[in-house]
Write a protein that holds these residues in place. Structure first.
Motif, PDB file in Angstrom:
ATOM      1  N   VAL A  41       0.902  -1.169   0.065  1.00  0.00           N
ATOM      2  CA  VAL A  41      -0.002   0.088   0.074  1.00  0.00           C
ATOM      3  C   VAL A  41       0.919   1.244   0.016  1.00  0.00           C
ATOM      4  N   ALA A  42       0.736   2.109  -1.189  1.00  0.00           N
ATOM      5  CA  ALA A  42       1.703   3.497  -1.310  1.00  0.00           C
ATOM      6  C   ALA A  42       0.786   4.665  -1.144  1.00  0.00           C
ATOM      7  N   LEU A  43       1.397   5.514  -0.008  1.00  0.00           N
ATOM      8  CA  LEU A  43       0.642   6.526   0.145  1.00  0.00           C
ATOM      9  C   LEU A  43       1.573   7.755  -0.445  1.00  0.00           C
ATOM     10  N   GLY A  44       1.015   8.496  -1.449  1.00  0.00           N
ATOM     11  CA  GLY A  44       1.682   9.830  -2.078  1.00  0.00           C
ATOM     12  C   GLY A  44       1.037  10.199  -3.430  1.00  0.00           C
ATOM     13  N   GLY A  45       1.637  10.782  -3.995  1.00  0.00           N
ATOM     14  CA  GLY A  45       1.293  10.946  -5.569  1.00  0.00           C
ATOM     15  C   GLY A  45       2.004  10.073  -6.650  1.00  0.00           C
ATOM     16  N   ASP A  46       1.757  10.476  -7.877  1.00  0.00           N
ATOM     17  CA  ASP A  46       2.323   9.749  -8.962  1.00  0.00           C
ATOM     18  C   ASP A  46       3.819   9.623  -9.062  1.00  0.00           C
ATOM     19  N   GLY A  47       4.630  10.717  -8.633  1.00  0.00           N
ATOM     20  CA  GLY A  47       5.941  10.706  -8.415  1.00  0.00           C
ATOM     21  C   GLY A  47       6.656   9.540  -7.523  1.00  0.00           C
ATOM     22  N   PHE A  48       5.812   9.688  -6.305  1.00  0.00           N
ATOM     23  CA  PHE A  48       6.208   8.495  -5.414  1.00  0.00           C
ATOM     24  C   PHE A  48       5.819   7.195  -5.914  1.00  0.00           C
ATOM     25  N   MET A  49       4.722   7.109  -6.544  1.00  0.00           N
ATOM     26  CA  MET A  49       4.564   5.606  -6.904  1.00  0.00           C
ATOM     27  C   MET A  49       5.420   5.328  -7.972  1.00  0.00           C
ATOM     28  N   LEU A  50       6.135   6.195  -8.750  1.00  0.00           N
ATOM     29  CA  LEU A  50       7.149   5.942  -9.767  1.00  0.00           C
ATOM     30  C   LEU A  50       8.406   5.311  -8.936  1.00  0.00           C
ATOM     31  N   GLN A  51       8.746   6.038  -7.890  1.00  0.00           N
ATOM     32  CA  GLN A  51       9.803   5.729  -7.238  1.00  0.00           C
ATOM     33  C   GLN A  51       9.773   4.136  -6.623  1.00  0.00           C
ATOM     34  N   ILE A  52       8.517   3.949  -6.082  1.00  0.00           N
ATOM     35  CA  ILE A  52       8.253   2.608  -5.405  1.00  0.00           C
ATOM     36  C   ILE A  52       8.213   1.460  -6.744  1.00  0.00           C
ATOM     37  N   ASP A 210      28.552  17.193 -29.964  1.00  0.00           N
ATOM     38  CA  ASP A 210      29.388  18.387 -29.457  1.00  0.00           C
ATOM     39  C   ASP A 210      28.864  19.908 -29.417  1.00  0.00           C
ATOM     40  N   LYS A 211      28.218  20.157 -30.569  1.00  0.00           N
ATOM     41  CA  LYS A 211      27.602  21.363 -30.761  1.00  0.00           C
ATOM     42  C   LYS A 211      26.359  21.540 -30.286  1.00  0.00           C
ATOM     43  N   ARG A 212      25.624  20.444 -30.299  1.00  0.00           N
ATOM     44  CA  ARG A 212      24.330  20.684 -29.882  1.00  0.00           C
ATOM     45  C   ARG A 212      24.028  19.333 -29.080  1.00  0.00           C
ATOM     46  N   PRO A 213      24.457  19.512 -27.918  1.00  0.00           N
ATOM     47  CA  PRO A 213      24.289  18.393 -26.588  1.00  0.00           C
ATOM     48  C   PRO A 213      22.862  18.042 -26.304  1.00  0.00           C
ATOM     49  N   VAL A 214      22.546  16.936 -25.943  1.00  0.00           N
ATOM     50  CA  VAL A 214      21.138  16.236 -25.660  1.00  0.00           C
ATOM     51  C   VAL A 214      21.588  15.447 -24.516  1.00  0.00           C
ATOM     52  N   SER A 215      20.364  15.560 -23.607  1.00  0.00           N
ATOM     53  CA  SER A 215      20.157  14.716 -22.472  1.00  0.00           C
ATOM     54  C   SER A 215      19.035  13.588 -22.589  1.00  0.00           C
ATOM     55  N   VAL A 216      18.876  12.720 -22.055  1.00  0.00           N
ATOM     56  CA  VAL A 216      17.885  11.637 -21.985  1.00  0.00           C
ATOM     57  C   VAL A 216      17.508  11.597 -20.483  1.00  0.00           C
ATOM     58  N   VAL A 217      16.078  11.675 -20.303  1.00  0.00           N
ATOM     59  CA  VAL A 217      15.432  11.392 -19.072  1.00  0.00           C
ATOM     60  C   VAL A 217      14.627  10.064 -19.081  1.00  0.00           C
ATOM     61  N   ALA A 218      14.703   9.076 -18.298  1.00  0.00           N
ATOM     62  CA  ALA A 218      13.791   7.889 -18.059  1.00  0.00           C
ATOM     63  C   ALA A 218      13.223   8.001 -16.826  1.00  0.00           C
ATOM     64  N   ASP A 219      11.813   8.661 -16.916  1.00  0.00           N
ATOM     65  CA  ASP A 219      10.898   9.123 -15.789  1.00  0.00           C
ATOM     66  C   ASP A 219      11.725  10.180 -15.254  1.00  0.00           C
ATOM     67  N   GLN A 220      12.419   9.846 -13.977  1.00  0.00           N
ATOM     68  CA  GLN A 220      13.050  10.634 -13.076  1.00  0.00           C
ATOM     69  C   GLN A 220      14.638  10.781 -13.266  1.00  0.00           C
ATOM     70  N   LYS A 221      15.190   9.867 -14.044  1.00  0.00           N
ATOM     71  CA  LYS A 221      16.619   9.587 -14.057  1.00  0.00           C
ATOM     72  C   LYS A 221      17.151  10.363 -15.198  1.00  0.00           C
ATOM     73  N   GLU A 222      18.169  11.511 -15.170  1.00  0.00           N
ATOM     74  CA  GLU A 222      18.590  12.233 -16.344  1.00  0.00           C
ATOM     75  C   GLU A 222      20.090  11.619 -16.484  1.00  0.00           C
ATOM     76  N   VAL A 223      20.237  11.363 -17.803  1.00  0.00           N
ATOM     77  CA  VAL A 223      21.839  11.447 -18.270  1.00  0.00           C
ATOM     78  C   VAL A 223      21.714  12.629 -19.442  1.00  0.00           C
ATOM     79  N   ARG A 224      23.123  13.260 -19.033  1.00  0.00           N
ATOM     80  CA  ARG A 224      23.362  14.376 -19.881  1.00  0.00           C
ATOM     81  C   ARG A 224      24.555  13.956 -20.937  1.00  0.00           C
ATOM     82  N   ASP A 225      24.401  14.877 -22.046  1.00  0.00           N
ATOM     83  CA  ASP A 225      25.637  14.735 -22.980  1.00  0.00           C
ATOM     84  C   ASP A 225      25.546  13.294 -23.630  1.00  0.00           C
ATOM     85  N   VAL A 226      24.436  12.774 -24.192  1.00  0.00           N
ATOM     86  CA  VAL A 226      24.378  11.379 -24.515  1.00  0.00           C
ATOM     87  C   VAL A 226      24.563  11.448 -26.121  1.00  0.00           C
TER      88      VAL A 226
END
Length: 260
Positions: A41-52, A210-226
């Motif tokens: 049983v999880a109490l919180g919002g959508d962000g907390f549910m994603l963490q679980i 190099d000139k046009r850097p891009v990041s990626v976000v998987a739900d709440q996890k970010e990786v820069r300069d991909v």
């Protein structure tokens, strides 16, 4: 009939509202530790549910989750108040299977980072300059150069979140589809995205990284300069969400198509 869940673990967001609700629930029954539970049983919002859910995927111990909204939107949660006891609500709940995405990102420094995503994987420009992306599906280049702010891959569960805000399609649960949606596309102007089978493997490469850097976000996890990102669905690791009858996730997704 699904197994009745009797050994329940209680988890709550650190917010005051969720902690107060957790204190009330702890006094109503006996709870067990997560490792001994057959449901959560999880109490919180959508962000907390994603963490679980991410914790379950990372630990490879996946349990059914009944969420109670103590946050803002609560799209993945059940309403906090009901005339029925909690045990009855859970026993009567509808089980909804959700398949996550698996993301593998390679940075410009050749580091390889992996993550799950329940809603979407998004590639985004890091600077004011437009990103230039090459989009391949199942080993074939479909768009040699997409000039845009970014692009995302969304699951049906996530199709009503960022994907919908980016004018992507709403995907019903059980459709076995993924949404590939551009974010503020400049060229090709007429491309508005694609709906793909969930067994497709999507490869997105950053051109001129190099000139046009891009990041990626998987739900709440970010990786820069991909440099490149691979995405595919992972149905072997299905998650189970529990919803009150008439308020299940598939009904909410369906209803979103008629909201004005």
């Amino acid at each position: 009939m699904p197994d009745i869940l009797t050994r329940l673990a209680l988890v709550a967001s650190p917010t005051d509202r969720a902690q107060e609700a957790a204190a009330e629930l702890r006094a109503t029954r006996e709870w067990v530790d997560y490792d001994d539970a057959d449901g959560v049983v999880a109490l919180g919002g959508d962000g907390f549910m994603l963490q679980i859910l991410h914790h379950m995927l990372d630990s490879d111990r996946i349990l059914p989750v009944y969420g109670i909204n103590q946050g803002t939107v609560g799209f993945l949660m059940n309403r906090p108040k009901s005339s029925r006891p909690l045990e009855e609500r859970i026993a009567r709940a509808r089980r909804i299977a959700v398949s996550p995405l698996w993301m593998e990102a390679t940075t410009t420094g050749d580091d390889v980072m992996t993550s799950w995503a329940i809603n979407e994987v998004s590639l985004l420009r890091e600077t004011r300059q437009t990103a230039k992306l090459e989009v391949s599906v199942n080993g074939k280049v479909r768009i040699p150069e997409l000039s845009c702010d970014g692009v995302l891959v969304a699951t049906p569960a996530g199709s009503t979140a960022y994907n919908l805000s980016a004018n992507g399609p709403i995907l019903p649960l059980g459709s076995n589809m993924l949404a590939l949606t551009p974010i503020s596309p400049f060229r090709p102007r007429r491309w508005r995205g694609a709906i793909l089978p969930d067994n497709a493997e999507i490869l997105i490469r950053a051109r001129e990284s190099d000139k046009r850097p891009v990041s990626v976000v998987a739900d709440q996890k970010e990786v820069r300069d991909v440099r490149e990102v691979r995405v595919r669905a992972w149905p072997e690791h299905q998650l189970t969400l529990l919803f009150d009858k008439g308020k299940s996730l598939d009904e909410r997704i369906f209803a979103e198509q008629f909201m004005v």
